[in-house]
Write an enzyme that holds these catalytic residues in place. Sequence first.
Site, PDB file in Angstrom:
ATOM      1  N   HIS A   1       0.843  -1.209   0.000  1.00 57.72           N
ATOM      2  CA  HIS A   1       0.000   0.000   0.000  1.00 57.72           C
ATOM      3  C   HIS A   1       0.871   1.250   0.000  1.00 57.72           C
ATOM      4  CE1 HIS A   1      -3.313  -2.707   1.248  1.00 57.72           C
ATOM      5  NE2 HIS A   1      -4.089  -1.786   0.697  1.00 57.72           N
TER       6      HIS A   1
ATOM      7  N   LYS B   1      -0.565   4.777   4.596  1.00 56.91           N
ATOM      8  CA  LYS B   1      -1.477   3.815   5.239  1.00 56.91           C
ATOM      9  C   LYS B   1      -1.079   3.584   6.688  1.00 56.91           C
ATOM     10  CE  LYS B   1      -3.896  -0.558   4.704  1.00 56.91           C
ATOM     11  NZ  LYS B   1      -5.191   0.042   5.045  1.00 56.91           N
TER      12      LYS B   1
HETATM   13  P1  NAD Z   1      -7.435   9.344   5.109  1.00 61.02           P
HETATM   14  O1  NAD Z   1      -6.501   9.480   6.254  1.00 61.02           O
HETATM   15  O2  NAD Z   1      -7.132  10.003   3.810  1.00 61.02           O
HETATM   16  O3  NAD Z   1      -8.913   9.815   5.544  1.00 61.02           O
HETATM   17  C1  NAD Z   1      -9.462   9.571   6.820  1.00 61.02           C
HETATM   18  C2  NAD Z   1     -10.325  10.762   7.167  1.00 61.02           C
HETATM   19  O4  NAD Z   1     -10.990  10.504   8.427  1.00 61.02           O
HETATM   20  C3  NAD Z   1      -9.493  12.053   7.346  1.00 61.02           C
HETATM   21  O5  NAD Z   1     -10.048  13.105   6.576  1.00 61.02           O
HETATM   22  C4  NAD Z   1      -9.617  12.325   8.835  1.00 61.02           C
HETATM   23  O6  NAD Z   1      -9.569  13.710   9.152  1.00 61.02           O
HETATM   24  C5  NAD Z   1     -11.005  11.737   9.102  1.00 61.02           C
HETATM   25  N1  NAD Z   1     -11.283  11.617  10.536  1.00 61.02           N
HETATM   26  C6  NAD Z   1     -10.418  11.508  11.575  1.00 61.02           C
HETATM   27  N2  NAD Z   1     -11.078  11.569  12.745  1.00 61.02           N
HETATM   28  C7  NAD Z   1     -12.386  11.730  12.435  1.00 61.02           C
HETATM   29  C8  NAD Z   1     -13.566  11.856  13.209  1.00 61.02           C
HETATM   30  N3  NAD Z   1     -13.529  11.865  14.551  1.00 61.02           N
HETATM   31  N4  NAD Z   1     -14.758  11.980  12.575  1.00 61.02           N
HETATM   32  C9  NAD Z   1     -14.810  11.996  11.223  1.00 61.02           C
HETATM   33  N5  NAD Z   1     -13.725  11.897  10.425  1.00 61.02           N
HETATM   34  C10 NAD Z   1     -12.531  11.754  11.020  1.00 61.02           C
HETATM   35  O7  NAD Z   1      -7.611   7.773   4.879  1.00 61.02           O
HETATM   36  P2  NAD Z   1      -8.260   7.025   3.623  1.00 61.02           P
HETATM   37  O8  NAD Z   1      -7.203   6.555   2.716  1.00 61.02           O
HETATM   38  O9  NAD Z   1      -9.410   7.828   3.082  1.00 61.02           O
HETATM   39  O10 NAD Z   1      -8.819   5.724   4.351  1.00 61.02           O
HETATM   40  C11 NAD Z   1      -9.799   5.812   5.349  1.00 61.02           C
HETATM   41  C12 NAD Z   1     -10.054   4.418   5.902  1.00 61.02           C
HETATM   42  O11 NAD Z   1     -10.621   3.603   4.873  1.00 61.02           O
HETATM   43  C13 NAD Z   1      -8.779   3.698   6.365  1.00 61.02           C
HETATM   44  O12 NAD Z   1      -9.083   2.903   7.486  1.00 61.02           O
HETATM   45  C14 NAD Z   1      -8.429   2.834   5.158  1.00 61.02           C
HETATM   46  O13 NAD Z   1      -7.639   1.710   5.515  1.00 61.02           O
HETATM   47  C15 NAD Z   1      -9.811   2.446   4.718  1.00 61.02           C
HETATM   48  N6  NAD Z   1      -9.921   2.016   3.340  1.00 61.02           N
HETATM   49  C16 NAD Z   1     -10.885   1.106   3.087  1.00 61.02           C
HETATM   50  C17 NAD Z   1     -11.092   0.675   1.790  1.00 61.02           C
HETATM   51  C18 NAD Z   1     -12.191  -0.312   1.526  1.00 61.02           C
HETATM   52  O14 NAD Z   1     -12.332  -0.786   0.400  1.00 61.02           O
HETATM   53  N7  NAD Z   1     -12.995  -0.641   2.526  1.00 61.02           N
HETATM   54  C19 NAD Z   1     -10.305   1.168   0.739  1.00 61.02           C
HETATM   55  C20 NAD Z   1      -9.329   2.122   1.032  1.00 61.02           C
HETATM   56  C21 NAD Z   1      -9.155   2.547   2.334  1.00 61.02           C
END
Ligand code: NAD
Length: 265
Positions: free
Chosen positions: A155, A159
């Site tokens: 990744h 991550k």
């Molecule tokens: P990222 O860090 O870009 O985004 C996460 C967001 O959550 C940020 O904007 C952060 O400010 C916000 N956040 C933090 N605390 C918060 C709160 N209290 N309330 C609301 N929002 C809050 O990460 P990302 O790449 O967008 O990934 C997010 C999650 O999704 C990770 O856990 C990642 O592993 C997961 N993910 C899942 C899939 C899937 O297919 N299910 C795919 C990619 C990523």
Amino acid sequence: MIRAVLVGAAGRMGRAITVAAQSEGGLRFTGAVDAARSAALGTDLGVHAGLAPLGVSIGSELAPLLSCADVVMDFSQPAVVGETLGRCAAARVPLLVGTTGLGTEQLLAAEQAARSIAVLIAPNTSLGVTLLLELVRRAAAALPTDYDIEIFEAHHREKKDAPSGTALALGRAAAQGRGRDFDDVAVRSRSGSGPRQPGEIGFAVQRAGDIVGEHSVTFAAAGERLVLGHVATDRAVFARGALAAARWLAGRHAGRYTMADVLSS
Ligand code: NAD
């Protein structure tokens, strides 16, 4: 038109889901939430994702948005998920948890919430990975136990969790296929672990550059290797799967669901 609220709206996945929802239709955002400290607070959800304004401002409070929601999608951080589950259960709104790296506390909260709402936990919302999980389960069940199972994932450098939620789900599918308890056989890091023990399911992790997500499961025995894998080249694949799951969840009765339920329907 399904009304959705996005938690983690300002993140990479939040932006990808916002863009995909605009091109797919059938679902509109009535609310968007990010961290109280986020620089994106007060910004329009569409503008933050590089689109025209959608008339939805990114806020920090989920509860007031739930009376206008058919479904919530959480792509934030593990520490946030417990609160999202509690708020959605109280408001009787189904929830898709795309956030990975969940611990025992969040999984117990999910069990609790699933008594009153539909909860779908999807460490990977791509339909390809959903199918891969089933292929891995079948291969692990079909092959003799002297085929060593090793899982590799790669990744991007930002991550936070490792091994990825998808790699762990693949490991669980393999353990299930073999009729083994995952926690008894999983080796999450080989540093200093000595020779491989029979039946182990090992993990290897790479973090580099902007890799969207790569996973492979190797079944290796003397003389041959079977490798089942998946490569995501664009975050949009997770976003489209998340939208399919959200549309499927809206109006669904209480219980725990997986992406396999979405794929099979
Ligand atoms: P990222 O860090 O870009 O985004 C996460 C967001 O959550 C940020 O904007 C952060 O400010 C916000 N956040 C933090 N605390 C918060 C709160 N209290 N309330 C609301 N929002 C809050 O990460 P990302 O790449 O967008 O990934 C997010 C999650 O999704 C990770 O856990 C990642 O592993 C997961 N993910 C899942 C899939 C899937 O297919 N299910 C795919 C990619 C990523």
